[in-house]
Design an enzyme around this catalytic site. Structure first.
Site, PDB file in Angstrom:
ATOM      1  N   ASN A  52       0.934  -1.062  -0.051  1.00 30.69           N
ATOM      2  CA  ASN A  52      -0.210  -0.170   0.054  1.00 30.69           C
ATOM      3  C   ASN A  52       0.996   1.217   0.106  1.00 30.69           C
ATOM      4  O   ASN A  52       1.713   1.487   0.910  1.00 30.69           O
ATOM      5  CB  ASN A  52      -0.771   0.030   1.121  1.00 30.69           C
ATOM      6  CG  ASN A  52      -1.503   1.385   1.367  1.00 30.69           C
ATOM      7  OD1 ASN A  52      -2.056   1.974   0.516  1.00 30.69           O
ATOM      8  ND2 ASN A  52      -2.057   1.518   2.588  1.00 30.69           N
TER       9      ASN A  52
ATOM     10  N   CYS B 182      -3.732   0.816   6.174  1.00 30.29           N
ATOM     11  CA  CYS B 182      -3.161  -0.296   6.828  1.00 30.29           C
ATOM     12  C   CYS B 182      -2.782  -0.684   8.056  1.00 30.29           C
ATOM     13  O   CYS B 182      -2.438  -1.508   8.722  1.00 30.29           O
ATOM     14  CB  CYS B 182      -2.067  -0.721   5.584  1.00 30.29           C
ATOM     15  SG  CYS B 182      -0.964   0.610   5.696  1.00 30.29           S
ATOM     16  N   HIS B 183      -2.663   0.816   8.641  1.00 34.16           N
ATOM     17  CA  HIS B 183      -2.166   0.954  10.183  1.00 34.16           C
ATOM     18  C   HIS B 183      -3.160   0.177  11.000  1.00 34.16           C
ATOM     19  O   HIS B 183      -3.107  -0.078  12.129  1.00 34.16           O
ATOM     20  CB  HIS B 183      -1.860   2.404  10.596  1.00 34.16           C
ATOM     21  CG  HIS B 183      -2.950   3.168  10.425  1.00 34.16           C
ATOM     22  ND1 HIS B 183      -3.379   3.761   9.231  1.00 34.16           N
ATOM     23  CD2 HIS B 183      -3.915   3.531  11.356  1.00 34.16           C
ATOM     24  CE1 HIS B 183      -4.622   4.474   9.554  1.00 34.16           C
ATOM     25  NE2 HIS B 183      -4.809   4.393  10.644  1.00 34.16           N
TER      26      HIS B 183
ATOM     27  N   GLU C 127      -6.711   7.626  16.672  1.00 36.88           N
ATOM     28  CA  GLU C 127      -8.179   7.203  16.180  1.00 36.88           C
ATOM     29  C   GLU C 127      -8.956   6.619  17.357  1.00 36.88           C
ATOM     30  O   GLU C 127     -10.295   6.911  17.166  1.00 36.88           O
ATOM     31  CB  GLU C 127      -8.028   6.331  14.999  1.00 36.88           C
ATOM     32  CG  GLU C 127      -7.276   6.877  13.746  1.00 36.88           C
ATOM     33  CD  GLU C 127      -7.365   5.746  12.664  1.00 36.88           C
ATOM     34  OE1 GLU C 127      -8.146   4.638  12.797  1.00 36.88           O
ATOM     35  OE2 GLU C 127      -6.733   6.234  11.538  1.00 36.88           O
TER      36      GLU C 127
END
Length: 160
Positions: free
Chosen positions: A119, A127-128, A154
């Protein structure tokens, strides 16, 4: 062929290099350089400026989704995996197995991992948000410390 543009964004966890053209963004990757080299100006195409401003909003906590055009360059399988990654909700995680199942290829866990590693659109194609089957953090091209920071950010956990 469209002209290629670069713009650097100084995030709380390091410089991010943004590459794109008039059509969209094709690379957002962390850099290990210490100083900004490519600055925002009015001569850049809208996708780069939009990406820059939306990254600012993301890091300030006021944006959870991205709305600028981006260009995923890869195989059909990789694109399918990357699309599945964008469906992982902000502040949540999934495993390679979850992604493999979601794309109807439950035995392709390793291939999903390889696609994830290819990615080029960090943060935007999240992708994290992929963790190991045991819930532990797994590899991240930007470094595990950045992955941990992004996940805490997040989840609303105060990060420095």
């Amino acid at each position: 062929m469209s002209k290629r543009y670069q713009l650097d964004y100084e995030s709380p966890i390091g410089i991010i290099e943004i590459f794109g053209n008039e059509e969209g963004i094709y690379s957002i990757l962390f850099s290990e350089k210490d100083t900004l080299e490519h600055f925002a100006d009015d001569n850049l195409p809208n996708p780069l400026l939009d990406c820059f401003h939306q990254l600012e909003q993301y890091f300030s906590g006021s944006r959870q989704d991205f709305a600028f055009p981006y260009l995923c360059k890869g195989t059909d399988f990789q694109k399918t995996v990357w699309t599945a990654l964008t469906k992982i909700p902000y502040g949540e995680t999934a495993t390679y197995k979850d992604i493999a199942v979601s794309i109807g290829k439950e035995n392709a866990v390793r291939a999903v991992g390889r696609a994830n590693g290819q990615n080029k659109l960090s943060i935007v194609v999240p992708c994290h948000r992929i963790v190991g089957s045991n819930g532990n953090l797994t590899g991240y091209a930007g470094g595990l410390w950045r992955k941990e920071w992004l996940l805490k950010h997040e989840m609303g956990i105060k990060v420095r």
